[in-house]
Design a protein around this motif. Structure first.
Motif, PDB file in Angstrom:
ATOM      1  N   HIS A 193      28.283  37.739  49.160  1.00 51.60           N
ATOM      2  CA  HIS A 193      27.247  38.621  48.597  1.00 51.60           C
ATOM      3  C   HIS A 193      26.135  38.801  49.624  1.00 51.60           C
ATOM      4  O   HIS A 193      25.918  37.948  50.480  1.00 51.60           O
ATOM      5  N   ASP A 194      25.437  39.941  49.528  1.00 50.61           N
ATOM      6  CA  ASP A 194      24.353  40.158  50.492  1.00 50.61           C
ATOM      7  C   ASP A 194      23.034  39.610  49.939  1.00 50.61           C
ATOM      8  O   ASP A 194      22.981  39.100  48.825  1.00 50.61           O
ATOM      9  N   GLY A 195      21.981  39.707  50.737  1.00 48.01           N
ATOM     10  CA  GLY A 195      20.725  39.055  50.384  1.00 48.01           C
ATOM     11  C   GLY A 195      19.979  39.677  49.218  1.00 48.01           C
ATOM     12  O   GLY A 195      19.066  39.073  48.664  1.00 48.01           O
ATOM     13  N   PHE A 196      20.346  40.905  48.846  1.00 42.39           N
ATOM     14  CA  PHE A 196      19.614  41.597  47.776  1.00 42.39           C
ATOM     15  C   PHE A 196      20.351  41.569  46.442  1.00 42.39           C
ATOM     16  O   PHE A 196      19.752  41.831  45.395  1.00 42.39           O
ATOM     17  N   THR A 197      21.623  41.265  46.467  1.00 34.81           N
ATOM     18  CA  THR A 197      22.426  41.261  45.235  1.00 34.81           C
ATOM     19  C   THR A 197      21.932  40.174  44.283  1.00 34.81           C
ATOM     20  O   THR A 197      21.779  39.011  44.679  1.00 34.81           O
ATOM     21  N   LEU A 198      21.674  40.557  43.046  1.00 35.37           N
ATOM     22  CA  LEU A 198      21.257  39.562  42.054  1.00 35.37           C
ATOM     23  C   LEU A 198      22.460  38.705  41.683  1.00 35.37           C
ATOM     24  O   LEU A 198      23.564  39.227  41.502  1.00 35.37           O
ATOM     25  N   HIS A 199      22.248  37.390  41.566  1.00 36.59           N
ATOM     26  CA  HIS A 199      23.358  36.520  41.153  1.00 36.59           C
ATOM     27  C   HIS A 199      22.841  35.319  40.372  1.00 36.59           C
ATOM     28  O   HIS A 199      21.647  34.991  40.419  1.00 36.59           O
ATOM     29  N   TYR A 200      23.792  34.663  39.716  1.00 35.85           N
ATOM     30  CA  TYR A 200      23.455  33.648  38.710  1.00 35.85           C
ATOM     31  C   TYR A 200      24.731  32.875  38.415  1.00 35.85           C
ATOM     32  O   TYR A 200      25.832  33.362  38.695  1.00 35.85           O
ATOM     33  N   SER A 201      24.606  31.666  37.869  1.00 31.40           N
ATOM     34  CA  SER A 201      25.798  31.010  37.303  1.00 31.40           C
ATOM     35  C   SER A 201      25.382  30.226  36.064  1.00 31.40           C
ATOM     36  O   SER A 201      24.251  29.730  35.980  1.00 31.40           O
ATOM     37  N   LYS A 202      26.305  30.157  35.103  1.00 29.89           N
ATOM     38  CA  LYS A 202      26.027  29.375  33.889  1.00 29.89           C
ATOM     39  C   LYS A 202      26.137  27.890  34.225  1.00 29.89           C
ATOM     40  O   LYS A 202      26.636  27.522  35.295  1.00 29.89           O
ATOM     41  N   GLY A 203      25.736  27.047  33.278  1.00 30.55           N
ATOM     42  CA  GLY A 203      25.850  25.600  33.473  1.00 30.55           C
ATOM     43  C   GLY A 203      27.299  25.148  33.374  1.00 30.55           C
ATOM     44  O   GLY A 203      28.169  25.876  32.899  1.00 30.55           O
ATOM     45  N   ASN A 204      27.520  23.926  33.833  1.00 27.27           N
ATOM     46  CA  ASN A 204      28.865  23.338  33.749  1.00 27.27           C
ATOM     47  C   ASN A 204      28.971  22.525  32.461  1.00 27.27           C
ATOM     48  O   ASN A 204      28.321  21.493  32.314  1.00 27.27           O
ATOM     49  N   THR A 205      29.789  23.011  31.533  1.00 25.46           N
ATOM     50  CA  THR A 205      29.942  22.309  30.248  1.00 25.46           C
ATOM     51  C   THR A 205      31.297  21.598  30.184  1.00 25.46           C
ATOM     52  O   THR A 205      31.717  21.163  29.117  1.00 25.46           O
ATOM     53  N   THR A 206      31.991  21.499  31.312  1.00 22.80           N
ATOM     54  CA  THR A 206      33.348  20.930  31.310  1.00 22.80           C
ATOM     55  C   THR A 206      33.352  19.475  31.797  1.00 22.80           C
ATOM     56  O   THR A 206      32.321  18.946  32.216  1.00 22.80           O
ATOM     57  N   ASN A 207      34.549  18.875  31.761  1.00 21.85           N
ATOM     58  CA  ASN A 207      34.696  17.473  32.198  1.00 21.85           C
ATOM     59  C   ASN A 207      34.777  17.312  33.710  1.00 21.85           C
ATOM     60  O   ASN A 207      34.729  16.194  34.217  1.00 21.85           O
ATOM     61  N   GLY A 208      34.961  18.404  34.417  1.00 24.89           N
ATOM     62  CA  GLY A 208      35.154  18.308  35.871  1.00 24.89           C
ATOM     63  C   GLY A 208      33.943  18.804  36.632  1.00 24.89           C
ATOM     64  O   GLY A 208      33.049  19.433  36.054  1.00 24.89           O
ATOM     65  N   PRO A 209      33.894  18.522  37.942  1.00 22.29           N
ATOM     66  CA  PRO A 209      32.784  19.038  38.752  1.00 22.29           C
ATOM     67  C   PRO A 209      32.964  20.510  39.054  1.00 22.29           C
ATOM     68  O   PRO A 209      34.060  21.047  38.899  1.00 22.29           O
ATOM     69  N   ARG A 210      31.887  21.162  39.469  1.00 27.85           N
ATOM     70  CA  ARG A 210      31.995  22.524  39.991  1.00 27.85           C
ATOM     71  C   ARG A 210      31.373  22.504  41.374  1.00 27.85           C
ATOM     72  O   ARG A 210      30.163  22.493  41.534  1.00 27.85           O
ATOM     73  N   ARG A 211      32.267  22.384  42.372  1.00 27.12           N
ATOM     74  CA  ARG A 211      31.810  22.203  43.745  1.00 27.12           C
ATOM     75  C   ARG A 211      31.906  23.513  44.521  1.00 27.12           C
ATOM     76  O   ARG A 211      32.956  24.133  44.552  1.00 27.12           O
ATOM     77  N   ALA A 212      30.805  23.912  45.142  1.00 31.60           N
ATOM     78  CA  ALA A 212      30.817  25.123  45.972  1.00 31.60           C
ATOM     79  C   ALA A 212      30.228  24.804  47.342  1.00 31.60           C
ATOM     80  O   ALA A 212      29.241  24.071  47.449  1.00 31.60           O
TER      81      ALA A 212
END
Ligand SMILES: O=C(O)CCC(=O)C(=O)O
Length: 241
Positions: A193-212
């Motif tokens: 994504h570029d520097g102006f694109t709006l972005h977001y992520s929901k919380g992690n409600t699962t049993n596993g990690p969410r690694r980025a």
């Protein structure tokens, strides 16, 4: 122009379903877990994007961010992923692209904390050449429930007003996000994504990690300008002034 580049330039983001092989994902997961567990190694580079709003004795990281992890972990620095992502960045934005900085953002299981809507440019100094691409690499299968990315294209190259979450947390902006798209990925896939694109992520409600793992690219000349101004992406989060 290929379809990936066309979409990136018109929408401000694009998904690449298979950046990494399964073996590369496993190698990176091992390095990632080590960095997460060895807190002393990342002192000064590590923070909670959720802000420090909980009492000291109850403190647990909800959105762990580690800036410039390849500075402290040689195995990461030499990993093929950096070359692969750079090739894509060059294809999307030109041959003068180079790595500006890398970071890890981890959402531990059941931390259920969203990353608020924002534009990355709100974190950066204003540069004459605005080309930039952040490569967000999923090291787990990601979907809405564990915090895949959501994007909303922005028509103009403008930075909306942002505020910071209390306790040194992430920047956010209040914007109408109707029409935003979730982008689920399999582990090893990525989005740019570029520097102006709006972005977001929901919380992690699962049993596993969410690694980025996130790699940011911009023109070599702009990286030099940033460094001259003392901006090396290791320091405290600040709003664009
Ligand atoms: O991983 C996340 O939840 C947010 C990532 C992000 O804001 C970014 O890569 O710019």
């Amino acid at each position: 122009m290929d379809t990936f580049k066309k979409n990136f330039l018109s929408e401000g983001y694009v998904a690449i379903p298979e950046l990494l092989t399964t073996d590369e994902v496993k190698e990176l997961q091992a390095i990632y877990n080590q960095l997460l567990s060895e807190k002393e190694k990342t002192i000064g580079l590590r923070s909670d994007l959720a802000g420090n709003t909980v009492a000291e004795n109850e403190k647990m990281e909800r959105i762990t961010q580690i800036m410039r992890p390849s500075l402290v972990e040689e195995k990461l620095q030499n990993h093929h992923v950096y070359q692969k992502a750079l090739q894509w960045a060059k294809q999307l934005l030109g041959d003068d692209m180079d790595l500006d900085f890398d970071m890890l953002i981890n959402k531990a299981p059941h931390t259920n904390t969203e990353t608020p809507w924002h534009q990355d440019a709100a974190y950066w100094i204003d540069l004459p050449d605005k080309r930039a691409a952040s490569c967000w690499i999923a090291l787990d299968n990601v979907h809405e429930e564990n915090g895949c990315m959501w994007f909303l294209p922005v028509k103009e190259q403008e930075v909306l007003p942002h505020q910071s979450l209390s306790g040194g947390g992430a920047l956010y902006c209040n914007s109408d996000t109707t029409g935003a798209q979730a982008v689920p990925l399999l582990a090893g896939g990525c989005t740019f994504h570029d520097g102006f694109t709006l972005h977001y992520s929901k919380g992690n409600t699962t049993n596993g990690p969410r690694r980025a793992l996130i790699l940011n690219f911009r023109p070599k000349q702009m990286i030099l300008l940033e460094r001259e101004q003392g901006m090396d992406h290791t320091g405290d989060r600040k709003k664009r002034s």
